[in-house]
Design an enzyme around this catalytic site. Structure first.
Site, PDB file in Angstrom:
ATOM      1  N   HIS A   1       6.375   4.885  -6.376  1.00  0.00           N
ATOM      2  CA  HIS A   1       5.224   4.588  -5.796  1.00  0.00           C
ATOM      3  C   HIS A   1       4.499   5.827  -5.318  1.00  0.00           C
ATOM      4  CE1 HIS A   1       7.240   3.959  -2.216  1.00  0.00           C
ATOM      5  NE2 HIS A   1       6.055   3.883  -1.765  1.00  0.00           N
TER       6      HIS A   1
HETATM    7  C1  UD1 Z   1       1.398   2.503   1.158  1.00  0.00           C
HETATM    8  C2  UD1 Z   1       1.819   3.636   2.062  1.00  0.00           C
HETATM    9  C3  UD1 Z   1       2.983   4.208   1.690  1.00  0.00           C
HETATM   10  C4  UD1 Z   1       4.340   3.089   1.542  1.00  0.00           C
HETATM   11  C5  UD1 Z   1       3.718   2.027   0.604  1.00  0.00           C
HETATM   12  C6  UD1 Z   1       4.813   1.186   0.577  1.00  0.00           C
HETATM   13  C7  UD1 Z   1      -0.077   5.014   3.085  1.00  0.00           C
HETATM   14  C8  UD1 Z   1      -0.886   6.334   2.900  1.00  0.00           C
HETATM   15  N1  UD1 Z   1       0.960   4.725   1.841  1.00  0.00           N
HETATM   16  O1  UD1 Z   1       1.253   3.106  -0.219  1.00  0.00           O
HETATM   17  O2  UD1 Z   1       3.521   5.245   2.527  1.00  0.00           O
HETATM   18  O3  UD1 Z   1       5.433   3.987   1.178  1.00  0.00           O
HETATM   19  O4  UD1 Z   1       2.464   1.742   1.061  1.00  0.00           O
HETATM   20  O5  UD1 Z   1       4.753   0.330  -0.373  1.00  0.00           O
HETATM   21  O6  UD1 Z   1      -0.219   4.153   3.898  1.00  0.00           O
HETATM   22  N2  UD1 Z   1      -2.311  -2.408  -4.489  1.00  0.00           N
HETATM   23  C9  UD1 Z   1      -2.212  -3.397  -5.156  1.00  0.00           C
HETATM   24  N3  UD1 Z   1      -1.737  -4.812  -4.274  1.00  0.00           N
HETATM   25  C10 UD1 Z   1      -1.355  -4.414  -2.997  1.00  0.00           C
HETATM   26  C11 UD1 Z   1      -1.336  -3.270  -2.550  1.00  0.00           C
HETATM   27  C12 UD1 Z   1      -1.832  -2.028  -3.305  1.00  0.00           C
HETATM   28  O7  UD1 Z   1      -2.630  -3.972  -6.092  1.00  0.00           O
HETATM   29  O8  UD1 Z   1      -0.986  -5.322  -2.288  1.00  0.00           O
HETATM   30  C13 UD1 Z   1      -2.464  -1.186  -5.256  1.00  0.00           C
HETATM   31  C14 UD1 Z   1      -3.967  -0.893  -5.309  1.00  0.00           C
HETATM   32  O9  UD1 Z   1      -4.447  -0.742  -6.645  1.00  0.00           O
HETATM   33  C15 UD1 Z   1      -4.056   0.361  -4.472  1.00  0.00           C
HETATM   34  C16 UD1 Z   1      -2.753   1.041  -4.889  1.00  0.00           C
HETATM   35  O10 UD1 Z   1      -1.655  -0.016  -5.067  1.00  0.00           O
HETATM   36  O11 UD1 Z   1      -5.113   1.052  -4.692  1.00  0.00           O
HETATM   37  C17 UD1 Z   1      -2.376   1.977  -3.438  1.00  0.00           C
HETATM   38  O12 UD1 Z   1      -2.107   0.984  -2.374  1.00  0.00           O
HETATM   39  P1  UD1 Z   1      -2.067   1.664  -0.893  1.00  0.00           P
HETATM   40  O13 UD1 Z   1      -1.759   0.699   0.251  1.00  0.00           O
HETATM   41  O14 UD1 Z   1      -3.388   2.581  -0.644  1.00  0.00           O
HETATM   42  O15 UD1 Z   1      -0.879   2.829  -0.832  1.00  0.00           O
HETATM   43  P2  UD1 Z   1       0.623   2.372  -1.597  1.00  0.00           P
HETATM   44  O16 UD1 Z   1       0.815   3.349  -2.484  1.00  0.00           O
HETATM   45  O17 UD1 Z   1       1.058   1.017  -1.582  1.00  0.00           O
HETATM   46  N1  UDP Z   2      11.457  -3.746  -2.332  1.00  0.00           N
HETATM   47  C1  UDP Z   2      11.467  -5.038  -2.713  1.00  0.00           C
HETATM   48  N2  UDP Z   2      11.003  -5.369  -3.727  1.00  0.00           N
HETATM   49  C2  UDP Z   2      10.646  -4.505  -4.631  1.00  0.00           C
HETATM   50  C3  UDP Z   2      10.803  -3.256  -4.284  1.00  0.00           C
HETATM   51  C4  UDP Z   2      10.982  -2.806  -2.739  1.00  0.00           C
HETATM   52  O1  UDP Z   2      11.745  -6.084  -1.620  1.00  0.00           O
HETATM   53  O2  UDP Z   2      10.251  -4.734  -5.743  1.00  0.00           O
HETATM   54  C5  UDP Z   2      11.755  -3.523  -0.736  1.00  0.00           C
HETATM   55  C6  UDP Z   2      12.983  -2.601  -0.385  1.00  0.00           C
HETATM   56  O3  UDP Z   2      14.186  -3.267  -0.543  1.00  0.00           O
HETATM   57  C7  UDP Z   2      12.681  -1.983   0.891  1.00  0.00           C
HETATM   58  C8  UDP Z   2      11.195  -1.773   0.706  1.00  0.00           C
HETATM   59  O4  UDP Z   2      10.528  -2.833  -0.297  1.00  0.00           O
HETATM   60  O5  UDP Z   2      13.155  -2.520   1.934  1.00  0.00           O
HETATM   61  C9  UDP Z   2      10.758  -0.466   0.408  1.00  0.00           C
HETATM   62  O6  UDP Z   2       9.223  -0.285   0.177  1.00  0.00           O
HETATM   63  P1  UDP Z   2       8.510   0.787  -0.634  1.00  0.00           P
HETATM   64  O7  UDP Z   2       9.477   1.384  -1.611  1.00  0.00           O
HETATM   65  O8  UDP Z   2       7.298   0.228  -1.033  1.00  0.00           O
HETATM   66  O9  UDP Z   2       8.193   1.774   0.607  1.00  0.00           O
HETATM   67  P2  UDP Z   2       8.501   3.009   1.547  1.00  0.00           P
HETATM   68  O10 UDP Z   2       9.962   2.511   1.961  1.00  0.00           O
HETATM   69  O11 UDP Z   2       8.872   3.960   0.386  1.00  0.00           O
HETATM   70  O12 UDP Z   2       7.826   3.209   2.635  1.00  0.00           O
END
Ligand code: UD1
Ligand code: UDP
Length: 356
Positions: free
Chosen positions: A205
């Site tokens: 992601h």
């Molecule tokens: C964010 C964090 C990242 C973290 C991740 C956990 C920042 C800069 N990034 O990245 O560090 O590892 O969360 O998962 O804060 N979207 C949905 N539904 C949701 C959320 C997001 O559809 O509930 C989609 C949208 O298209 C959005 C894209 O995901 O534009 C990115 O979401 P965003 O919260 O900006 O960043 P993440 O990639 O989720």
């Molecule tokens: N996770 C989950 N379901 C999923 C994918 C991830 O519960 O389908 C959990 C995972 O166990 C971990 C956390 O989400 O605790 C990690 O989140 P993510 O990879 O989005 O963010 P990051 O850790 O890279 O910030």
């Protein structure tokens, strides 16, 4: 003592859950402020359900958008709440835009800040997370470093030692608190038609992997090669960002890769714990694989979790390496490393420190 717990994304909900439980168990006056950075059911509500967490007192519903706009909306919303419902301490966790906004809003109001998971560094400032971590660490009053390694990084940046407390990572607490519940209540593998040690688990992601067609395509090619070499399926609970980009770039999901919706924590823990190998760019998965005894290949050029590499649980592969060879090496090697992230009492230590 009043505490505000600020969170906004999937990993923050999971890693803050032990702190929320600790506040509940000790009868501490606290509230949860959700920024709404994550909002889809499977990225948000499912974790409140699975972990039996109270509904946040406030939800800013900021949603997705450009970093500046998203962070600005959060700062403005958080500021208003902190003024009217003033806590003694604000907790933020990790490195997301929610953390940056929470820490900045609190610092302007001279509210004490506790940064949970402080001192992680990838030394790659092109990552938004690296900037968020550095800013949050430098304006926090309590820096809860998961390991001595992260403490060393903070000291090297001139942060006074009296602000730094090594507690372990609350992810260990979260695993210990939920693994048994997961085993007793979920049958994730049979529902997905999988068998222990007979599949790989992947998540992707990160901005640097999803926003560039070549990198995302290279990752998918790697999955294809792994399937050809091992004849084992690769299960891929995909972040909505990744699904969107796969469609936008018109990329094909290779044979053997099974794309599914993201799943809740109790199901995910089972899928992780029984996997032969994890392939990921997630920070949380690198840690959880290490804690659960499952080897990990990190699909990035660096990591802010070097402890996992040092104990032999993780290898940094990038997206263009000989992934099949690395997968062979990791699945053939012993998995008896020690968990570097503590004993599962991080939340207790953090609350002790704040109350003390
Ligand atoms: C964010 C964090 C990242 C973290 C991740 C956990 C920042 C800069 N990034 O990245 O560090 O590892 O969360 O998962 O804060 N979207 C949905 N539904 C949701 C959320 C997001 O559809 O509930 C989609 C949208 O298209 C959005 C894209 O995901 O534009 C990115 O979401 P965003 O919260 O900006 O960043 P993440 O990639 O989720
Ligand atoms: N996770 C989950 N379901 C999923 C994918 C991830 O519960 O389908 C959990 C995972 O166990 C971990 C956390 O989400 O605790 C990690 O989140 P993510 O990879 O989005 O963010 P990051 O850790 O890279 O910030």
């Amino acid at each position: 003592m009043k505490i505000a717990i600020i969170l906004g994304t999937r990993p923050e909900i999971i890693k803050m859950s032990p702190l929320i439980r600790e506040c509940e168990n000790r009868g501490i006056d606290y509230y949860i402020l959700h920024t709404g950075q994550h909002y889809s059911f499977e990225m948000d509500k499912v974790f409140f359900n699975d972990l039996k967490l109270p509904v946040p007192k406030y939800n800013l519903d900021v949603g997705s958008g450009l970093h500046g706009e998203q962070t600005a909306k959060m700062i403005s919303g958080i500021e208003k709440i902190l003024i009217q419902d003033t806590p003694d301490v604000v907790f933020v966790q990790g490195d997301t835009n929610t953390v940056l906004a929470g820490a900045l809003a609190a610092s302007k109001l001279h509210v004490m800040i506790g940064h949970v998971e402080a001192g992680l560094r990838s030394f790659d400032r092109s990552m938004p997370e690296e900037i968020n971590r550095i800013v949050a660490d430098h304006i926090s009053d309590y820096l809860f470093a998961p390991t001595e390694h992260s403490k060393k990084y903070l000291l090297a940046e001139g942060i006074p030692e009296e602000k730094i407390f090594v507690t372990g990572n609350t992810v260990v607490d979260a695993i210990y608190q939920n693994l048994e519940i997961s085993k007793e209540t979920r049958h994730t593998l049979s529902e997905l038609n999988m068998k222990k040690d007979e599949y790989f688990l992947t998540t992707v992601h990160r901005a640097e992997n999803t926003d560039k067609k070549e990198r995302l395509s290279s990752i998918l090619t790697g999955f294809e090669q792994i399937y050809q070499a091992f004849s084992l399926p690769i299960i891929f609970p995909a972040h909505p960002r990744t699904v969107k980009k796969i469609r936008e770039f018109d990329l094909k999901i290779p044979d053997g890769t099974k794309l599914i919706e993201p799943i809740g924590y109790l199901d995910f823990l089972q899928l992780e714990g029984d996997a032969k190998l994890i392939l990921t760019d997630s920070g949380g998965l690198q840690e959880e694989g290490c804690i659960l005894g499952v080897p990990c290949i990190t699909l990035r050029d660096n990591t802010e979790r070097p402890e996992t590499v040092d104990v032999g649980a993780n290898v940094i592969a990038g997206v263009n390496s000989n992934i099949t060879q690395l997968a062979k090496e990791m699945t053939d090697s012993a998995t008896s490393w020690n968990n570097p992230y503590g004993r599962g009492n991080a939340a207790e230590l953090i609350i002790d420190k704040i109350l003390g």
